[in-house]
Write an enzyme that holds these catalytic residues in place. Sequence first.
Site, mmCIF file in Angstrom:
data_model
loop_
_atom_site.group_PDB
_atom_site.id
_atom_site.type_symbol
_atom_site.label_atom_id
_atom_site.label_comp_id
_atom_site.label_asym_id
_atom_site.label_seq_id
_atom_site.Cartn_x
_atom_site.Cartn_y
_atom_site.Cartn_z
ATOM 1 C CE LYS A 58 -1.928 0.257 4.119
ATOM 2 N NZ LYS A 58 -1.522 1.458 4.856
ATOM 3 N NE ARG A 84 -4.452 1.135 10.243
ATOM 4 C CZ ARG A 84 -3.376 1.388 9.514
ATOM 5 N NH1 ARG A 84 -3.283 2.507 8.832
ATOM 6 N NH2 ARG A 84 -2.397 0.513 9.461
ATOM 7 N NE ARG A 101 6.584 -3.417 6.249
ATOM 8 C CZ ARG A 101 5.319 -3.012 6.191
ATOM 9 N NH1 ARG A 101 4.886 -2.365 5.134
ATOM 10 N NH2 ARG A 101 4.481 -3.238 7.169
ATOM 11 N NE ARG A 155 6.475 -0.579 9.609
ATOM 12 C CZ ARG A 155 5.341 -0.249 9.008
ATOM 13 N NH1 ARG A 155 5.370 0.284 7.805
ATOM 14 N NH2 ARG A 155 4.181 -0.435 9.600
ATOM 15 N NE ARG A 215 0.877 -3.122 11.470
ATOM 16 C CZ ARG A 215 1.764 -3.156 10.491
ATOM 17 N NH1 ARG A 215 2.738 -4.027 10.509
ATOM 18 N NH2 ARG A 215 1.661 -2.309 9.495
#
Length: 192
Positions: free
Chosen positions: A14, A89, A128, A134, A145
């Site tokens: 995204k 969201r 990632r 992260r 999430r």
Amino acid sequence: MTRLIIIGPPGSGKGTQAEHIAAHFNVPAISTGDIFRSNVREQTQLGDEATRFLDRGEFVPDDVTNAMVRERLADADANGGFLLDGYPRNTSQVEALDAMLAESGNHIDGVVLLLVDDDELTARMLNRAREQGRSDDTAEVIRRRLELYRTETAPVVDLYSERGIVADVDGSGTPAEVTDRAVAAVERLLER
Ligand code: AMP
């Protein structure tokens, strides 16, 4: 004026797509996640408030998030349109955004919904985590999430679908292929 939203589960690509699609339509990509992360890095008051939510994969409270978006949308560069990434969201953020835009007689023109299957999502997020480090890309936080995406964000898609402004976009393939599909889908929406 092009006022767009991109919605996709965590790991759907995204953020990358938001940048490319926004560049095509010549509007700023506004990522609430990026704004939170830069505030955390710079240890601002907003960052201090947000960090414990980000680290656990929880949503930052709506009042904090809505106020931040309201401020960002008031910047001059967002006057001619924008692409929101990561907001709204949940359905109450949809209401807040509707109200903000209505103040100036505006509305959302289109929503890009990125579709990626679950196994691919988990693989991309773990990758990632290795590459970018992260702090919210651990297995447990990723699970949380994804769960929030399904319970809180899927109903957002339903609301926009009722308005007939959602473009489903297949998120598989190279980033450039996905961008081409998304741009074509948005152009179809805007032409109507
Ligand atoms: P993202 O980069 O979009 O995956 O967002 C990273 C994190 O920032 C999320 O897991 C939330 O903790 C927080 N966040 C981003 N956007 C929102 C939002 N619209 N509402 C609440 N929290 C958000």
